[in-house]
Design a protein around this motif. Structure first.
Motif, PDB file in Angstrom:
ATOM      1  N   GLY A  79       0.886  -1.081  -0.305  1.00 32.09           N
ATOM      2  CA  GLY A  79      -0.268  -0.017   0.395  1.00 32.09           C
ATOM      3  C   GLY A  79       0.438   1.313  -0.224  1.00 32.09           C
ATOM      4  N   LYS A  80       1.765   1.137   0.744  1.00 32.97           N
ATOM      5  CA  LYS A  80       3.038   2.122   1.016  1.00 32.97           C
ATOM      6  C   LYS A  80       3.762   2.454  -0.644  1.00 32.97           C
ATOM      7  N   LEU A  81       4.299   1.313  -0.874  1.00 32.77           N
ATOM      8  CA  LEU A  81       5.460   1.260  -1.991  1.00 32.77           C
ATOM      9  C   LEU A  81       3.700   2.129  -3.463  1.00 32.77           C
ATOM     10  N   THR A  82       2.688   1.475  -3.526  1.00 32.95           N
ATOM     11  CA  THR A  82       1.921   1.831  -4.193  1.00 32.95           C
ATOM     12  C   THR A  82       1.787   3.445  -4.414  1.00 32.95           C
ATOM     13  N   LYS A  83       1.353   3.735  -3.106  1.00 31.50           N
ATOM     14  CA  LYS A  83       1.653   5.112  -3.649  1.00 31.50           C
ATOM     15  C   LYS A  83       2.637   6.317  -3.645  1.00 31.50           C
ATOM     16  N   SER A  84       3.402   5.548  -3.294  1.00 26.73           N
ATOM     17  CA  SER A  84       5.572   6.013  -3.412  1.00 26.73           C
ATOM     18  C   SER A  84       5.496   6.199  -4.898  1.00 26.73           C
ATOM     19  N   LEU A  85       5.658   4.798  -5.450  1.00 29.47           N
ATOM     20  CA  LEU A  85       6.843   4.350  -7.229  1.00 29.47           C
ATOM     21  C   LEU A  85       4.820   4.273  -7.925  1.00 29.47           C
ATOM     22  N   SER A  86       3.956   4.829  -7.381  1.00 32.13           N
ATOM     23  CA  SER A  86       3.806   4.322  -8.355  1.00 32.13           C
ATOM     24  C   SER A  86       3.085   3.416  -9.644  1.00 32.13           C
ATOM     25  N   LEU A  87       2.945   2.261  -7.919  1.00 30.21           N
ATOM     26  CA  LEU A  87       3.390   1.016  -8.914  1.00 30.21           C
ATOM     27  C   LEU A  87       2.569   0.076  -9.653  1.00 30.21           C
ATOM     28  N   LYS A  88       2.447  -0.846 -10.743  1.00 29.49           N
ATOM     29  CA  LYS A  88       1.265  -0.908 -11.964  1.00 29.49           C
ATOM     30  C   LYS A  88       0.770  -2.284 -11.347  1.00 29.49           C
ATOM     31  N   GLU A  89      -0.457  -2.385 -11.390  1.00 32.82           N
ATOM     32  CA  GLU A  89      -1.103  -3.985 -11.324  1.00 32.82           C
ATOM     33  C   GLU A  89      -0.182  -4.773 -10.872  1.00 32.82           C
ATOM     34  N   ASP A  90       0.962  -5.205 -11.972  1.00 31.85           N
ATOM     35  CA  ASP A  90       1.475  -6.125 -12.187  1.00 31.85           C
ATOM     36  C   ASP A  90       2.977  -6.393 -11.537  1.00 31.85           C
TER      37      ASP A  90
END
Length: 123
Positions: free
Chosen positions: A36-47
């Motif tokens: 959750g934290k990394l998705t926000k900070s790194l703009s992670l894609k679903e894969d």
């Protein structure tokens, strides 16, 4: 009076927090919080989220197997955790862009902070 003093002293000693991280009982919960934290900070894609969740869960599970050595054999623990970090970071490089990986490295807390779930990945 002696017993009260001894009891107070014992309570003080037992209330001192330990800064070494112990085993993480809820690996999936921690992995989800980290993602959750990394998705926000790194703009992670679903894969990327799926790959990283697997890598993070594996890392935490491995870390849990050696964390007991922190107190009994700190040198062995340091060597094992360093090796585990190296393998984990190599996997991250394959799943992240160069820019995302640099941002990930910059998120390392200055010191081990038990209230920051990202500390689990760096310490």
């Amino acid at each position: 009076m002696k017993y009260t003093l001894l009891l107070s002293l014992l309570c003080c000693i037992l209330s001192i927090p330990s800064f070494a991280q112990g085993p993480i009982p809820n690996v999936e919960g921690h992995a989800n919080a980290i993602i959750g934290k990394l998705t926000k900070s790194l703009s992670l894609k679903e894969d990327q989220q799926l790959k990283l969740k697997g890598y993070i869960s594996d890392f935490i599970t491995q870390r849990n197997t050696v964390v007991a050595e922190t107190a009994t054999n700190p040198k062995a623990y340091d060597a094992k955790i360093k090796s585990m970090h190296n393998g984990f970071y190599k996997k991250l490089k394959t799943a992240l862009t160069a820019e995302q990986y640099e941002t990930f490295l910059q998120q390392k807390p200055a010191e081990n902070d038990p209230t920051n779930v990202l500390s689990q990945l760096y310490y």
